[in-house]
Design a protein around this motif. Structure first.
Motif: not given
Length: 303
Positions: A85-87, A89, A166, A169, A220
């Motif tokens: 959340e966000p994943e 990366s 981002q 996070v 981002s």
């Protein structure tokens, strides 16, 4: 003539910390003529008879300059990524790593929200951590740092640190938990400046327990401005370790015969996922359109 560090730039004013005091200054017009712009993190010389009316007279040589967020003389870049959340990366992590390597900023990876992972997800993240640590990049989980944050901060003492990541996070939450005095410190600075309370839309620099921390906006992605495709192989430390064994000195590590990097990928000594990202970045740089500066037309020039 006094010397200090710019801790905030807002509405044409530059706020300089010097010997524990904060001075409000304006820059001399000569900087505009030279095309120079003072940045947060700059070590500068200034003149001031009081705290509210000063003049910034000189910018001392910079170690580096980060364009976005705009800050200078950074020593350490902490890449904050969430497990979910966000994943998480690895592609985005590698973009940040290349960006920081190009600026000669020491990277640290910090992962938040690990408590939301399943056992399987945590195991996968541990494997990723081992891969980055094998390269030489420190990887911390936010919860681990909370258990011994004093030791973590002690290792950063005397350095200018920027947190990258981002929005969403948990960067602000991590900062506030790791450094409980940050909100209080921010409020004190805001009061001293006679301004409203700090927001993350502007870069600010805070000295906490001997560590200079830049509180920056979330974003981002990063671009590779200033990095050419020929530079890219030198920004992957694991490539640098073996590139002397390549047949060609300017090997791009893509299709050349007897490439030591490709051989290391095939043998598993270099992480395949990182290599795939390298190929993506190389193609991106190769296809990037050149930026041409328009000729400045001066009065009386008819060409």
């Amino acid at each position: 003539m006094s010397q200090g560090v710019i801790i905030k730039a807002l509405s044409g004013f530059y706020y300089i910390e010097s010997d524990g005091m904060i001075y409000q200054t304006r820059a001399r017009g000569v900087f505009r003529k030279r095309g120079q712009s003072p940045l947060v993190g700059d070590v500068v010389e200034f003149e001031s008879s009081n705290l509210q009316e000063g003049t910034l007279t000189k910018i001392l040589p910079r170690k580096n300059t980060i364009v976005r967020p705009p800050v200078a003389n950074v020593d350490v870049g902490i890449i904050v990524m969430s497990a979910v959340e966000p994943e998480f990366s690895t592609h985005l992590v590698d973009r940040f790593l290349v960006y920081l390597e190009g600026l000669q900023v020491h990277p640290i990876i910090m992962v938040t929200k690990t408590d939301l992972l399943t056992a399987q997800g945590l195991e996968k993240l541990e494997d990723i951590r081992k891969q980055y640590q094998k390269i030489g990049y420190p990887v911390f989980f936010g919860q681990e740092v909370m258990k011994d944050k004093t030791q973590f901060l002690e290792a950063l003492k005397g350095q200018k640190v920027i947190f990258l990541g981002q929005s969403g996070v948990g960067k602000s939450t991590l900062l506030n938990e790791m450094i409980p005095d940050l909100n209080q410190e921010t409020g004190e600075i805001s009061n001293a400046l006679g301004r409203g309370r700090h927001t993350t839309r502007h870069v600010s620099l805070h000295e906490i327990e001997g560590v200079w921390i830049a509180d920056t906006p979330g974003f981002s992605t990063v671009d590779f401005m200033g990095i050419e495709k020929e530079d890219l192989p030198h920004l992957f430390p694991e490539f640098v370790e073996v590139e002397h064994e390549c047949k060609f000195r300017e090997c791009s590590h893509q299709h050349e015969p007897n490439c030591a990097v490709i051989a290391a990928v095939e043998s598993g000594d270099i992480w395949q996922e990182r290599y795939d990202h390298y190929l993506n970045f190389y193609e991106e740089l190769d296809q990037r359109k050149p930026v041409y500066k328009r000729k400045k037309i001066v009065r009386g020039d008819r060409t």
